[in-house]
Design an enzyme around this catalytic site. Structure first.
Site, short mmCIF file in Angstrom:
data_model
loop_
_atom_site.label_atom_id
_atom_site.label_comp_id
_atom_site.label_asym_id
_atom_site.label_seq_id
_atom_site.Cartn_x
_atom_site.Cartn_y
_atom_site.Cartn_z
N ARG A 1 1.10 -0.93 0.00
CA ARG A 1 0.00 0.23 0.36
C ARG A 1 1.41 1.07 -0.05
NH1 ARG A 1 -2.87 2.15 4.74
NH2 ARG A 1 -4.28 3.74 3.62
N HIS B 1 0.09 3.90 -2.66
CA HIS B 1 -0.01 5.18 -2.42
C HIS B 1 0.82 6.61 -2.85
CE1 HIS B 1 -3.79 5.16 0.12
NE2 HIS B 1 -3.22 4.33 -0.69
N HIS C 1 -5.49 -6.34 -3.78
CA HIS C 1 -6.98 -6.77 -2.71
C HIS C 1 -6.45 -7.90 -2.06
CE1 HIS C 1 -8.85 -2.13 -2.88
NE2 HIS C 1 -7.40 -1.98 -1.39
N TRP D 1 -10.24 -9.14 3.09
CA TRP D 1 -11.18 -9.39 1.87
C TRP D 1 -11.24 -10.61 1.66
CZ3 TRP D 1 -8.13 -5.10 2.47
CH2 TRP D 1 -8.36 -3.79 1.72
#
Ligand code: HEM
Length: 553
Positions: free
Chosen positions: A121, A125, A248, A264
């Protein structure tokens, strides 16, 4: 078996007589992937220490300027003794990779046991702020080190990832944060069982003035048109967007970060295509809770989907890719690798060519061997009397323990009641009354209790079932994604720890398929072994035979 060949004499010589390999020992060793994984983690502990570290080299000169350019170091800390230019090469970046992998393997007291997802992540990002119109943002700069970017709502929680990487930065001060964060994302994908992520250096750190404005990353509560706006701005198309969001399959949402809650899928520390399969096959209903709108799976109520995830199934153009990736894990792995590489490189002014990217060698833990090709002979779910459905269900620790104890009781020679204890071995097809050894029960318990092993096991079970179904339907053998070769088709190498056989994989890992003597010993009875590539999701079946009585004295 006509295609089987004779195992090399070295294997025969160093292997005890077949008859001396006790079944109990063999089945206990089926749990080895996990134990081997941990053992090799320890191996890394000592190796990491030997990386050229700042203990012996005093870094100076251009280090602060960053980039993949030249660095100077002073040997022994004395500038007058010698100084020379240092240009990091592939092996230096492999050491950085190894150090991150080493930390990932050891720092397990976090979330579901791995910092891997939050590293992915962070890389995403850091890169996903790119704007193709202005050429601003992207991984080149690592401006999330500074407020206001670090305080943007979308970046909540990423301090965990940045802090996790600080010791690595201290060990290799010559690498820029921008290169380190992206390399860590590639490393995490590989170490969590995902595809190889080719990577190249060349990013330069920038200062606070280069921080990007808030609002460039996607809002999880929004629909498909918002998703398109955000990702088209970076230069992605629909297929690439869908493949990217497949990340995910790892990690979870946290109420104290995004406000959303939960994982998830059932194996949040293993990279798979499960996110897509569940999106398509599960029924998702809105969660009733005092939090932002999100969705829960109807079967277990333990998983979650964001509104933005479900938007991928509602939009026709997105949905066709979701459906493909749900049933074709290899297509997903290939496409994800390509698009993740693209994401990490957005807006970076490389001086190197794309073909010069490095493919890092993953840590040994990713050597997977599934040791049975016919699950009906030994189905771990059946051993523990647990259900196995095409959609995996959550098994709590307590449920597994109870099932384990019940199975021990049922099959224990002293405790079994006359009607549960067979006096003579029963045919393996008679699954209701078949008796199992303690080793078999323990192996089943250990495998299903370990999220990594369970995900691998489930995958092979599904593959086996698909193969059986296909055979029943068409009379042919199902070989999709499973190449069948003879042992002699593999290269052979003698090492300190015995003989290993290896073969390159389509994913680019030159030693993707690796078989050790121990693996073969374990499968001597079957004459075949199914091996998973260390770098991607492909499998290979290796046929072999042992000539009895050929042992030299
Ligand atoms: C429509 C686009 C996307 C949206 C709306 C979205 C949204 C989110 C949200 C809300 C979280 C939970 C954060 C938390 O509470 O900790 C999350 C986590 C995560 N996202 Fe995404 N995301 C998107 C695309 C991506 C992409 C493109 C990647 C990578 C290629 C990615 C990788 C991850 C990972 C690995 C996590 C788990 C982090 C952890 O476990 O700490 N996401 N995402």
């Amino acid at each position: 078996m006509a295609a089987a060949r004779t195992v090399s004499r070295a294997f025969l010589r160093s292997t005890p007589a077949t008859s001396s390999i006790r079944p109990a020992a063999r089945s206990a060793r089926f749990a080895l992937p996990s134990q081997g994984f941990r053992a090799s983690r320890r191996g890394y502990a000592s190796e990491a220490g030997e990386a050229k570290s700042s203990n012996t080299l005093l870094w100076a000169g251009l280090a602060a300027a960053g980039g993949a350019g030249a660095y100077f170091y002073l040997k022994g800390g004395d500038a007058s003794v010698s100084s020379k230019e240092f240009v990091p090469g592939k092996e230096d970046y492999q050491k950085v990779y190894d150090a991150i992998a080493h930390r990932l393997a050891n720092e397990t007291d976090y979330d579901d046991g791995s910092y891997g997802p939050v590293l992915v992540r962070l890389a995403w990002h850091a890169s996903g702020t790119y704007d193709k119109e202005t050429g601003t943002g992207g991984s080149n700069g690592a401006t999330m080190r500074f407020a206001p970017e670090s305080d943007h709502g979308a970046n909540a929680g990423l301090k965990h990832a940045r802090d996790f990487l600080e010791p690595v930065k201290a060990q290799f001060p010559w690498i820029t944060y921008s290169d380190l964060w992206t390399l860590a994302g590639a490393c995490a994908i590989q170490e969590l069982g995902g595809p190889a992520i080719p990577w190249r250096p060349g990013r330069q750190d920038k200062d606070v003035a280069a921080c990007t404005p808030d609002g460039r990353l996607p809002d999880a509560s929004k629909d498909h048109s918002h998703i398109r706006d955000i990702f088209y701005r970076m230069g992605f198309n629909d297929q690439e967007i869908v493949a990217l969001v497949g990340a995910h399959s790892i990690g979870r949402a946290h109420t104290d970060r995004s406000g959303f809650d939960g994982p998830w899928d059932f194996s949040p520390t293993v990279f798979t295509n499960e996110f897509f399969r569940l999106l398509v096959e599960e029924k998702w209903q809105q969660r009733k809770w005092n939090g932002p709108k999100q969705f829960t799976d109807k079967s277990t109520g333990t998983l979650m989907m964001l509104p933005a995830d479900l938007a991928l199934t509602k939009d026709k153009a997105f949905r066709k890719h979701v459906e493909l990736y749900a049933k074709d894990s290899d297509a997903f792995f290939k496409d994800f690798s390509e698009v993740f590489v693209k994401l990490l490189e957005l807006g970076v002014p490389f001086t190197t060519k794309a073909e010069d990217r490095y493919v890092f060698k993953p840590s040994e833990r990713k050597t997977r061997t599934m040791t049975r090709s016919n699950p009906t002979t030994n189905d771990y779910y059946e051993i523990l009397s647990l259900p196995f459905t095409e959609t995996s269900t959550t098994l709590s620790k307590q449920q597994l323990k109870t099932a384990y104890h019940k199975a021990l009781l049922k099959h224990h020679p002293d405790k079994a009641t006359p009607d549960t204890q067979p006096t003579t071995p029963l045919p393996t097809t008679d699954l209701n009354t078949r008796s199992y050894t303690i080793d078999e029960i323990t192996t089943a318990y250990k495998t299903l209790s370990d999220p990594y092993l369970r995900a691998e096991y489930d995958r092979s079970l599904r593959l086996d079932r698909a193969r059986v179904a296909e055979r029943e339907k068409t009379g042919t053998v199902f070989h999709t994604g499973l190449e069948v070769v003879d042992l002699e088709d593999l290269a052979i190498e003698e090492g300190d720890e015995g003989t290993v056989w290896y073969r390159g994989c389509r994913c680019g890992d030159e030693r993707g398929f690796l078989v050790t003597e121990g693996d073969l010993e374990r499968e001597v009875e079957h004459g075949e072994i199914v091996v998973g590539c260390r770098g991607c999701s492909l499998w290979m079946k290796v046929l072999f035979a042992v000539e009895d009585g050929e042992e030299d004295t």
